[in-house]
Design a protein around this motif. Sequence first.
Motif, PDB file in Angstrom:
ATOM      1  N   VAL A   1      85.321  88.907 -25.118  1.00 29.59           N
ATOM      2  CA  VAL A   1      86.490  89.507 -24.031  1.00 29.59           C
ATOM      3  C   VAL A   1      85.644  90.441 -23.108  1.00 29.59           C
ATOM      4  O   VAL A   1      86.193  91.223 -22.141  1.00 29.59           O
ATOM      5  CB  VAL A   1      87.700  90.217 -25.732  1.00 29.59           C
ATOM      6  N   PRO A   2      84.958  91.650 -24.865  1.00 27.39           N
ATOM      7  CA  PRO A   2      84.382  92.304 -23.394  1.00 27.39           C
ATOM      8  C   PRO A   2      83.336  91.990 -22.567  1.00 27.39           C
ATOM      9  O   PRO A   2      83.200  92.872 -21.917  1.00 27.39           O
ATOM     10  CB  PRO A   2      83.071  93.541 -24.616  1.00 27.39           C
ATOM     11  N   ILE A   3      82.935  91.577 -22.730  1.00 24.42           N
ATOM     12  CA  ILE A   3      81.591  90.820 -21.660  1.00 24.42           C
ATOM     13  C   ILE A   3      82.712  90.799 -20.134  1.00 24.42           C
ATOM     14  O   ILE A   3      82.284  91.071 -19.652  1.00 24.42           O
ATOM     15  CB  ILE A   3      81.150  89.175 -21.855  1.00 24.42           C
ATOM     16  N   ALA A   4      83.434  89.953 -20.380  1.00 27.84           N
ATOM     17  CA  ALA A   4      84.498  89.793 -19.039  1.00 27.84           C
ATOM     18  C   ALA A   4      84.908  91.108 -18.968  1.00 27.84           C
ATOM     19  O   ALA A   4      85.813  91.075 -17.551  1.00 27.84           O
ATOM     20  CB  ALA A   4      86.151  88.785 -20.137  1.00 27.84           C
ATOM     21  N   VAL A   5      85.608  91.774 -19.275  1.00 23.50           N
ATOM     22  CA  VAL A   5      86.628  93.330 -18.905  1.00 23.50           C
ATOM     23  C   VAL A   5      85.234  94.376 -18.130  1.00 23.50           C
ATOM     24  O   VAL A   5      85.535  94.140 -17.258  1.00 23.50           O
ATOM     25  CB  VAL A   5      86.661  93.971 -19.988  1.00 23.50           C
ATOM     26  N   ALA A   6      84.143  93.916 -19.213  1.00 24.73           N
ATOM     27  CA  ALA A   6      82.978  95.102 -18.226  1.00 24.73           C
ATOM     28  C   ALA A   6      82.707  93.971 -17.516  1.00 24.73           C
ATOM     29  O   ALA A   6      82.451  94.913 -15.876  1.00 24.73           O
ATOM     30  CB  ALA A   6      81.775  95.307 -19.156  1.00 24.73           C
ATOM     31  N   LEU A   7      82.597  92.660 -17.466  1.00 24.76           N
ATOM     32  CA  LEU A   7      82.243  92.437 -15.834  1.00 24.76           C
ATOM     33  C   LEU A   7      83.341  93.132 -14.726  1.00 24.76           C
ATOM     34  O   LEU A   7      82.367  92.731 -13.814  1.00 24.76           O
ATOM     35  CB  LEU A   7      81.963  90.301 -16.460  1.00 24.76           C
ATOM     36  N   TYR A   8      83.999  92.538 -14.970  1.00 18.67           N
ATOM     37  CA  TYR A   8      85.165  92.680 -13.783  1.00 18.67           C
ATOM     38  C   TYR A   8      85.602  94.501 -13.385  1.00 18.67           C
ATOM     39  O   TYR A   8      85.791  93.812 -12.078  1.00 18.67           O
ATOM     40  CB  TYR A   8      86.350  92.433 -14.776  1.00 18.67           C
ATOM     41  N   ALA A   9      85.075  95.137 -14.107  1.00 16.71           N
ATOM     42  CA  ALA A   9      85.218  96.567 -14.242  1.00 16.71           C
ATOM     43  C   ALA A   9      84.566  96.668 -12.989  1.00 16.71           C
ATOM     44  O   ALA A   9      84.245  97.601 -12.413  1.00 16.71           O
ATOM     45  CB  ALA A   9      85.021  97.224 -14.999  1.00 16.71           C
ATOM     46  N   VAL A  10      82.635  96.019 -13.427  1.00 15.96           N
ATOM     47  CA  VAL A  10      81.469  96.637 -12.171  1.00 15.96           C
ATOM     48  C   VAL A  10      81.840  95.407 -11.053  1.00 15.96           C
ATOM     49  O   VAL A  10      81.343  95.967 -10.171  1.00 15.96           O
ATOM     50  CB  VAL A  10      80.724  95.863 -13.422  1.00 15.96           C
ATOM     51  N   LEU A  11      82.483  94.464 -10.927  1.00 18.82           N
ATOM     52  CA  LEU A  11      82.610  93.470  -9.581  1.00 18.82           C
ATOM     53  C   LEU A  11      83.373  94.488  -8.209  1.00 18.82           C
ATOM     54  O   LEU A  11      82.544  93.946  -7.718  1.00 18.82           O
ATOM     55  CB  LEU A  11      84.123  92.554 -10.423  1.00 18.82           C
ATOM     56  N   TYR A  12      83.775  95.366  -9.284  1.00 17.56           N
ATOM     57  CA  TYR A  12      84.409  96.101  -7.568  1.00 17.56           C
ATOM     58  C   TYR A  12      83.297  96.744  -7.277  1.00 17.56           C
ATOM     59  O   TYR A  12      83.824  97.238  -5.558  1.00 17.56           O
ATOM     60  CB  TYR A  12      85.588  96.750  -7.744  1.00 17.56           C
TER      61      TYR A  12
ATOM     62  N   LEU B   1      67.330  95.517 -28.679  1.00 15.93           N
ATOM     63  CA  LEU B   1      66.746  94.964 -27.962  1.00 15.93           C
ATOM     64  C   LEU B   1      67.999  94.394 -27.091  1.00 15.93           C
ATOM     65  O   LEU B   1      67.309  94.146 -25.494  1.00 15.93           O
ATOM     66  CB  LEU B   1      65.864  94.098 -28.331  1.00 15.93           C
ATOM     67  N   TRP B   2      68.412  93.601 -26.957  1.00 22.43           N
ATOM     68  CA  TRP B   2      70.008  92.621 -26.480  1.00 22.43           C
ATOM     69  C   TRP B   2      69.915  93.508 -25.678  1.00 22.43           C
ATOM     70  O   TRP B   2      70.304  93.542 -24.047  1.00 22.43           O
ATOM     71  CB  TRP B   2      70.189  92.245 -26.934  1.00 22.43           C
ATOM     72  N   CYS B   3      70.946  95.103 -25.718  1.00 24.30           N
ATOM     73  CA  CYS B   3      71.421  95.560 -25.141  1.00 24.30           C
ATOM     74  C   CYS B   3      70.256  96.332 -23.743  1.00 24.30           C
ATOM     75  O   CYS B   3      70.651  97.132 -22.771  1.00 24.30           O
ATOM     76  CB  CYS B   3      71.849  96.975 -25.953  1.00 24.30           C
ATOM     77  N   GLY B   4      68.523  96.941 -24.538  1.00 30.00           N
ATOM     78  CA  GLY B   4      67.957  97.791 -23.384  1.00 30.00           C
ATOM     79  C   GLY B   4      67.412  96.196 -23.045  1.00 30.00           C
ATOM     80  O   GLY B   4      67.235  96.306 -21.105  1.00 30.00           O
ATOM     81  N   ALA B   5      67.725  94.940 -22.694  1.00 30.53           N
ATOM     82  CA  ALA B   5      67.056  93.753 -21.819  1.00 30.53           C
ATOM     83  C   ALA B   5      68.332  93.648 -20.940  1.00 30.53           C
ATOM     84  O   ALA B   5      68.240  93.431 -19.263  1.00 30.53           O
ATOM     85  CB  ALA B   5      67.143  92.646 -22.057  1.00 30.53           C
TER      86      ALA B   5
ATOM     87  N   GLY C   1      82.503  97.588 -34.207  1.00 32.37           N
ATOM     88  CA  GLY C   1      81.812  98.484 -32.642  1.00 32.37           C
ATOM     89  C   GLY C   1      80.884  98.236 -32.241  1.00 32.37           C
ATOM     90  O   GLY C   1      80.546  98.291 -30.937  1.00 32.37           O
ATOM     91  N   THR C   2      80.246  97.368 -32.906  1.00 38.48           N
ATOM     92  CA  THR C   2      78.491  96.937 -32.518  1.00 38.48           C
ATOM     93  C   THR C   2      79.117  95.723 -31.153  1.00 38.48           C
ATOM     94  O   THR C   2      77.914  95.843 -30.653  1.00 38.48           O
ATOM     95  CB  THR C   2      77.766  96.801 -33.386  1.00 38.48           C
ATOM     96  N   LYS C   3      79.852  95.199 -32.106  1.00 40.10           N
ATOM     97  CA  LYS C   3      80.178  94.278 -30.584  1.00 40.10           C
ATOM     98  C   LYS C   3      80.304  93.846 -29.968  1.00 40.10           C
ATOM     99  O   LYS C   3      80.073  93.643 -28.623  1.00 40.10           O
ATOM    100  CB  LYS C   3      81.238  92.831 -31.937  1.00 40.10           C
ATOM    101  N   VAL C   4      81.593  95.135 -29.802  1.00 36.99           N
ATOM    102  CA  VAL C   4      82.000  95.681 -28.448  1.00 36.99           C
ATOM    103  C   VAL C   4      81.156  95.635 -27.769  1.00 36.99           C
ATOM    104  O   VAL C   4      81.182  95.908 -26.373  1.00 36.99           O
ATOM    105  CB  VAL C   4      83.086  96.581 -28.984  1.00 36.99           C
ATOM    106  N   ILE C   5      80.251  97.213 -28.250  1.00 39.61           N
ATOM    107  CA  ILE C   5      79.219  97.604 -27.645  1.00 39.61           C
ATOM    108  C   ILE C   5      78.228  96.767 -26.889  1.00 39.61           C
ATOM    109  O   ILE C   5      78.109  96.889 -26.006  1.00 39.61           O
ATOM    110  CB  ILE C   5      78.634  98.995 -28.254  1.00 39.61           C
ATOM    111  N   VAL C   6      77.879  95.654 -27.655  1.00 36.77           N
ATOM    112  CA  VAL C   6      76.909  95.107 -26.500  1.00 36.77           C
ATOM    113  C   VAL C   6      77.392  93.594 -25.957  1.00 36.77           C
ATOM    114  O   VAL C   6      77.003  93.098 -25.163  1.00 36.77           O
ATOM    115  CB  VAL C   6      76.401  93.680 -28.132  1.00 36.77           C
ATOM    116  N   GLY C   7      78.936  93.286 -26.179  1.00 35.97           N
ATOM    117  CA  GLY C   7      79.444  92.606 -25.191  1.00 35.97           C
ATOM    118  C   GLY C   7      79.379  93.183 -23.871  1.00 35.97           C
ATOM    119  O   GLY C   7      79.686  92.510 -22.747  1.00 35.97           O
ATOM    120  N   GLY C   8      80.043  94.471 -23.862  1.00 35.57           N
ATOM    121  CA  GLY C   8      80.030  95.014 -22.609  1.00 35.57           C
ATOM    122  C   GLY C   8      78.817  95.502 -22.161  1.00 35.57           C
ATOM    123  O   GLY C   8      78.621  95.524 -20.855  1.00 35.57           O
TER     124      GLY C   8
END
Length: 280
Positions: free
Chosen positions: A20-31, A112-116, A161-168
């Motif tokens: 869910v956080p991945i989808a929300v952040a991806l759509y936000a950046v899409l515009y 490391l994942w967030c840095g990547a 909160g870590t899951k949300v941040i990583v997903g975002g």
Amino acid sequence: MTREGGGVLELLERIGSVVVPIAVALYAVLYIGIEQMYAVFGVNPQQVGVDQSVLLGRMTSTLVLLLLVAMPLLGVVVGVGWLIDKMTGGAASRLVRKLRERPWIAAALAALWCGATYWGVLRLFGDPDLFAMVVIAVGLGVLAFLIPFRLLRRKPIGRAGTKVIVGGMTGVGLGFLLILGLVEGAVDVQNSGQANELLNAVGFQDQWAVIKSAEDDKPLYDGRWMMLLGESDGTYVLYDCDKLETLRRPMETTNLGQIQLDPEREKGFTCGSLAQQDTP
């Protein structure tokens, strides 16, 4: 049986809390990507009648197709995970559980994942090689994310909160890769007059028409095919493939004739034939 059912439900819940956080952040950046895509033609989305609601409406069919693809893939991932756990006699699940219980290991992997995920941003402004990207990912992960994630691991709400941040962050990283693909696709349209599947997926209209005068219905611009980028505020926004120009015409004085979607191009076709002739 109860433990196995609970494990599967718990896995699905964990996947959903990241997706869910991945989808929300991806759509936000899409515009932002849509803005950069139309900027290649010298206009903005509002000038061609594309806002957030229009974008979502155009992408509805694409979202449905993605959902149809994602659901079986999710089922396969869950099934493979269950099979591996059964083949190892539960060792795989115990290993994962132990890693999650080690706060420094879990925080380091997330950091490391967030840095990547910054790879998409860097690709937008340059083209770093693999070694440079690894150094940047490790550096950002250790300096910016490691300690905060370790502190968040102390409480359940912090782990959530870590899951949300990583997903975002994952969604944002994928979004910037999408922006890069949209810009490259728009440049290809500008040069070749043909859109790729990525542009079609985000609702870009590969629509062409012969422009005619509303007074006498006679073809304008020597009857050449023009790409209709969109319309807004009583104005058509057109791209002249032959002259590499973006034009605007009032709708009240313009008729559209012989409309085509995704026209077939002969091999080797490129735009700019008349622009080259006009060059001294």
